[in-house]
Enzyme design. Structure first.
Site, PDB file in Angstrom:
ATOM      1  N   LYS A 104       3.946  -7.946  11.523  1.00 36.64           N
ATOM      2  CA  LYS A 104       3.018  -8.274  10.479  1.00 36.64           C
ATOM      3  C   LYS A 104       3.202  -9.644   9.702  1.00 36.64           C
ATOM      4  O   LYS A 104       4.225 -10.068   9.159  1.00 36.64           O
ATOM      5  CB  LYS A 104       3.457  -7.140   9.412  1.00 36.64           C
ATOM      6  CG  LYS A 104       2.706  -7.093   7.836  1.00 36.64           C
ATOM      7  CD  LYS A 104       2.566  -5.653   7.391  1.00 36.64           C
ATOM      8  CE  LYS A 104       1.916  -5.697   6.040  1.00 36.64           C
ATOM      9  NZ  LYS A 104       1.593  -4.605   5.664  1.00 36.64           N
ATOM     10  N   ARG A 125       0.345   4.685  12.485  1.00 36.28           N
ATOM     11  CA  ARG A 125       1.152   4.265  13.561  1.00 36.28           C
ATOM     12  C   ARG A 125       0.560   4.162  14.881  1.00 36.28           C
ATOM     13  O   ARG A 125       0.101   5.172  15.402  1.00 36.28           O
ATOM     14  CB  ARG A 125       2.603   4.594  13.806  1.00 36.28           C
ATOM     15  CG  ARG A 125       3.266   4.638  12.431  1.00 36.28           C
ATOM     16  CD  ARG A 125       4.776   4.373  12.868  1.00 36.28           C
ATOM     17  NE  ARG A 125       5.538   4.271  11.495  1.00 36.28           N
ATOM     18  CZ  ARG A 125       6.040   5.340  11.078  1.00 36.28           C
ATOM     19  NH1 ARG A 125       6.163   6.358  11.795  1.00 36.28           N
ATOM     20  NH2 ARG A 125       6.567   5.315   9.674  1.00 36.28           N
ATOM     21  N   ARG A 134       0.862  -1.021  -0.052  1.00 37.61           N
ATOM     22  CA  ARG A 134       0.034  -0.070   0.032  1.00 37.61           C
ATOM     23  C   ARG A 134       0.923   1.519   0.151  1.00 37.61           C
ATOM     24  O   ARG A 134       1.939   1.269   0.582  1.00 37.61           O
ATOM     25  CB  ARG A 134      -0.828  -0.161   1.350  1.00 37.61           C
ATOM     26  CG  ARG A 134      -2.114   0.633   1.098  1.00 37.61           C
ATOM     27  CD  ARG A 134      -3.152   0.232   2.375  1.00 37.61           C
ATOM     28  NE  ARG A 134      -2.535   1.241   3.528  1.00 37.61           N
ATOM     29  CZ  ARG A 134      -2.997   2.282   3.830  1.00 37.61           C
ATOM     30  NH1 ARG A 134      -3.900   2.872   2.976  1.00 37.61           N
ATOM     31  NH2 ARG A 134      -2.314   2.800   4.847  1.00 37.61           N
TER      32      ARG A 134
HETATM   33  C1  BTN Z   1       0.580  -4.209   2.106  1.00 36.93           C
HETATM   34  O1  BTN Z   1       0.576  -4.711   3.250  1.00 36.93           O
HETATM   35  O2  BTN Z   1       0.862  -3.038   1.952  1.00 36.93           O
HETATM   36  C2  BTN Z   1      -0.088  -4.908   1.110  1.00 36.93           C
HETATM   37  C3  BTN Z   1       0.594  -6.119   0.309  1.00 36.93           C
HETATM   38  C4  BTN Z   1       0.163  -6.750  -0.513  1.00 36.93           C
HETATM   39  C5  BTN Z   1       1.104  -7.759  -1.045  1.00 36.93           C
HETATM   40  C6  BTN Z   1       0.341  -8.515  -2.195  1.00 36.93           C
HETATM   41  S1  BTN Z   1       1.207  -9.907  -2.765  1.00 36.93           S
HETATM   42  C7  BTN Z   1       0.197 -10.384  -4.076  1.00 36.93           C
HETATM   43  C8  BTN Z   1      -0.153  -8.925  -4.304  1.00 36.93           C
HETATM   44  N1  BTN Z   1       0.764  -8.493  -5.506  1.00 36.93           N
HETATM   45  C9  BTN Z   1       1.532  -7.509  -5.185  1.00 36.93           C
HETATM   46  O3  BTN Z   1       2.535  -6.824  -5.833  1.00 36.93           O
HETATM   47  N2  BTN Z   1       1.042  -7.101  -4.064  1.00 36.93           N
HETATM   48  C10 BTN Z   1      -0.099  -7.928  -3.551  1.00 36.93           C
END
Ligand code: BTN
Length: 326
Positions: free
Chosen positions: A187, A322, A122
């Protein structure tokens, strides 16, 4: 299956395999086997080599397999995804792949990768995954709602993933608004939702889900926040195919309910999993920081924060958050 994938399929059991046996099984020379081993190491696979014994992968894993995922889907999800689950060895990002074709290829369809070279999180952050050590899953889904009605979808998907983890592995994650899946404050995974199509009419969503399954120590150390994986959560052996099927089933049910009733149907479930409720939080906006106390979410999935002067509702695109002091 390409050569590297075929070698990995042999090694994924975590046992020692002699170079000669691998060469014979794959129809390659021993030098070619060694080149494939180097290729796997470049992709981040931790591989031991012993001149007398052969090769061994440090962390055994079940390779992703589209047919095994489809076979493990519940009936309603199989009805939608039977011919639409693809597995690839390496891509830039499963979300990016689906977003590039979202308007040409009809959904629903799912894409999983053993490795991503440019995994995305994100707010423009990178998402780090290890070859065979993570679950990288994206789902393209057509929705009848306009994009404006989809605030809260990322929270609902987080609940779906938490439910699947609880049901399959007895893990009870908490959710940190808007999209972090946490265990013991660290996480375990995250959700990234992207949208395309008519902002006022039916839209296409790509739902990306990343989970840490068994991260190599070096990868874990390179991530700039506290992380945990399923093995550290006490799951002895993770079959990512069954886990992917359970998540797809849970997300399918969630999307049906979300289309009918919106985020309001998930507000109570969120409250039970909310990792921030009652905590002092720092909100990081583009150029400034605000503090307050988190008070759950509203019926649209916006974060409610009590500031000194008043309560405000924050949309997920606007802020990063946070726990104060962390
Ligand atoms: C986050 O925590 O910021 C979101 C993470 C999302 C990761 C997943 S892995 C599959 C899909 N492909 C990506 O490039 N991102 C999501």
């Amino acid at each position: 299956m390409d050569r590297t994938a075929a070698l990995l399929a042999h090694l994924s059991d975590g046992a020692w395999h002699s170079g000669q046996v691998l060469a014979d099984a794959l129809g390659l020379s021993r030098t070619a086997v060694w080149k494939q081993v180097r290729q796997l190491r470049r992709q981040g696979v931790e591989l031991e080599a012993d001149p007398g014994t052969g090769y061994r992968i440090a962390n055994a894993f079940v390779p992703l397999d589209g047919a095994a995922i489809v076979a493990a889907l519940d009936a309603p999800t199989a009805a939608r995804l039977r011919d639409a689950v693809d597995v690839v060895q390496e891509v830039d990002s499963t979300n990016s792949v689906l977003m590039r074709t979202v308007m040409e290829q009809p959904g629903p369809r799912a894409l999983l990768a053993e490795q991503q070279t440019r995994g995305r999180g994100r707010r423009g952050r990178a998402w780090q995954a290890g070859f065979g050590a993570s679950l990288c899953l994206s789902l393209h889904w057509p929705l009848t709602q306009p994009a404006a009605g989809l605030s809260g979808l990322s929270l609902a998907v987080g609940i779906a993933v938490a439910d699947a983890l609880q049901e399959m592995h007895g893990i009870s994650p908490r959710l940190k608004w808007p999209n972090d899946i946490l265990v013991d404050g660290r996480k375990l995974g995250g959700v990234l939702i992207e949208m395309a199509g008519d902002p006022l009419g039916p839209c296409e969503v790509v739902i990306g889900i990343g989970l840490n399954v068994q991260l190599p120590a070096a990868l874990r150390a390179s991530i700039d926040q506290p992380v945990i994986d399923l093995v550290q959560c006490g799951v002895e052996s993770v079959d990512r195919n069954r886990l992917a099927a359970a998540i797809l089933g849970s997300v399918n049910g969630t999307l049906e309910l979300f289309e009918r009733e919106g985020f309001a149907a998930f507000q109570a479930a969120w409250r039970a999993l909310d990792a921030l409720h009652g905590y002092p939080v720092d909100l990081l906006l583009d150029t400034q920081r605000q503090t307050g106390v988190a008070r759950g979410v509203d019926a649209h999935g916006r974060l409610l924060v009590d500031h000194e002067d008043r309560r405000r509702a924050w949309a997920s695109g606007d802020v990063s958050i946070r726990v104060a002091g962390s």
